[in-house]
Design an enzyme around this catalytic site. Structure first.
Site, mmCIF file in Angstrom:
data_model
loop_
_atom_site.group_PDB
_atom_site.id
_atom_site.type_symbol
_atom_site.label_atom_id
_atom_site.label_comp_id
_atom_site.label_asym_id
_atom_site.label_seq_id
_atom_site.Cartn_x
_atom_site.Cartn_y
_atom_site.Cartn_z
ATOM 1 N N SER A 86 -3.287 0.032 -4.831
ATOM 2 C CA SER A 86 -2.503 -1.027 -4.181
ATOM 3 C C SER A 86 -3.297 -2.283 -3.893
ATOM 4 O O SER A 86 -2.780 -3.211 -3.270
ATOM 5 C CB SER A 86 -1.910 -0.499 -2.869
ATOM 6 O OG SER A 86 -2.938 -0.073 -1.994
ATOM 7 N N HIS B 24 0.823 -1.210 0.000
ATOM 8 C CA HIS B 24 0.000 0.000 0.000
ATOM 9 C C HIS B 24 0.860 1.264 0.000
ATOM 10 O O HIS B 24 0.610 2.189 -0.772
ATOM 11 C CB HIS B 24 -0.911 -0.003 1.230
ATOM 12 C CG HIS B 24 -1.694 1.260 1.391
ATOM 13 N ND1 HIS B 24 -2.845 1.521 0.688
ATOM 14 C CD2 HIS B 24 -1.471 2.363 2.163
ATOM 15 C CE1 HIS B 24 -3.301 2.720 1.025
ATOM 16 N NE2 HIS B 24 -2.493 3.247 1.914
ATOM 17 N N HIS C 200 1.197 4.862 -2.652
ATOM 18 C CA HIS C 200 1.493 6.258 -2.340
ATOM 19 C C HIS C 200 2.760 6.823 -2.987
ATOM 20 O O HIS C 200 2.797 8.000 -3.328
ATOM 21 C CB HIS C 200 1.622 6.436 -0.821
ATOM 22 C CG HIS C 200 0.307 6.521 -0.108
ATOM 23 N ND1 HIS C 200 -0.521 7.619 -0.172
ATOM 24 C CD2 HIS C 200 -0.318 5.629 0.717
ATOM 25 C CE1 HIS C 200 -1.599 7.419 0.559
ATOM 26 N NE2 HIS C 200 -1.505 6.211 1.109
ATOM 27 N N GLU D 191 -6.595 8.597 -0.660
ATOM 28 C CA GLU D 191 -6.640 7.159 -0.397
ATOM 29 C C GLU D 191 -7.586 6.426 -1.352
ATOM 30 O O GLU D 191 -7.221 5.397 -1.923
ATOM 31 C CB GLU D 191 -7.048 6.881 1.055
ATOM 32 C CG GLU D 191 -5.982 7.216 2.091
ATOM 33 C CD GLU D 191 -4.816 6.229 2.092
ATOM 34 O OE1 GLU D 191 -4.823 5.267 1.309
ATOM 35 O OE2 GLU D 191 -3.894 6.446 2.901
#
Length: 267
Positions: free
Chosen positions: A209, A145, A150, A190
């Site tokens: 992700s 993730h 990110h 997110e």
């Protein structure tokens, strides 16, 4: 007793070997003082295999479901498919690209602590990897993730600056405003969606992700208009698949509108 607590429904809750590995990797964050290179996590062949499985599966899904600008970010910030990159290496590349650095954390932290660190160009990142029994989804942020989701977007100066703005807002926010800021971060950076040429595409790290989330979020989740005051009033669960998401009219539209909203609510 284990240092890292897991919910009873976590895929690795009954796997003592996995939990011992979580504790071993958590110790790196617990002992890291913040100066110098981040110590390497001693990943096993099995952990590299989980990374390889997920990264290989995500690559075609990014081409199909991610926004074009996000695909360009991923291409400018490539990550190995064969093995888990070390945080120190990725952090050094981020510093060059946008001024951000990574700092390890043992596991989940409060939203205020996570967001406030962004004001100091610091992204608090986990190092452990999700349980092998459920590679397509994780109920908590893991190294897939953090890095696949990110890192590439955080290397983009526009996204980096919006992260800093979230951080500055978190530093000044009272509890009610903090809740609103947390929700806006969740539904933008997110789990944000954007519309391109009439089609919905993924932007947020939680989508990028997760093999399970990206297609579901684009094609099968309830889509709502991108209204930031409505987003700020919408609760979410970080441990479940998302039942509803918000769609902005393009990447630039999401970034600009969110920036303006933060200026308004944070003063």
């Amino acid at each position: 007793m284990f240092i890292v607590e897991l919910d009873p429904d976590h895929p690795g809750f009954h796997d003592r070997s996995y939990r011992a590995r979580r504790d071993q990797i958590a110790q790196i964050a617990e002992t890291y003082a913040g100066d110098g290179p981040i110590p390497e996590a001693p990943y096993t062949a099995a952990e590299h295999a989980v990374w390889r499985t997920v990264k290989t599966a995500l690559t075609p899904l990014h081409r199909r479901f991610a926004a074009r600008e996000v695909q360009a970010m991923l291409e400018r910030f490539p990550l190995s498919t064969s093995h888990i990159p070390q945080l120190a290496t990725v952090s050094s590349r981020l510093r060059t690209a946008s001024g951000f650095r990574l700092r390890p954390v043992a596991g989940l932290i409060t939203a205020r602590d996570f967001l406030a660190a962004l004001a100091a160009d610091t992204f608090l990142s986990t190092q452990y990897i999700r349980h092998a029994s459920r590679p397509w989804y994780t109920p908590e942020p893991d190294v897939i993730h953090e890095l696949v989701g990110h890192a590439a977007t955080l290397a983009d100066p526009r996204v980096a600056e919006l992260n800093r703005q979230f951080g500055r807002a978190a530093l000044r926010a009272d509890e009610a405003t903090m809740t609103a800021i947390e929700r806006v971060y969740w539904f933008t950076l997110e789990f944000g969606l954007v519309r391109e040429d009439g089609e919905v595409r993924a932007l947020g790290a939680g989508l990028l992700s997760s093999v399970e989330e990206i297609e579901r979020g684009v094609l099968h989740t309830e889509h709502r208009a991108f209204d930031l005051d409505a987003i700020a009033a919408t609760d979410y669960s970080p441990a479940d698949l998302q039942p509803r998401l918000f769609v902005a009219d393009g990447v630039e539209d999401m970034l600009q509108m969110t920036s303006t909203w933060l200026e308004r609510v944070a003063g």
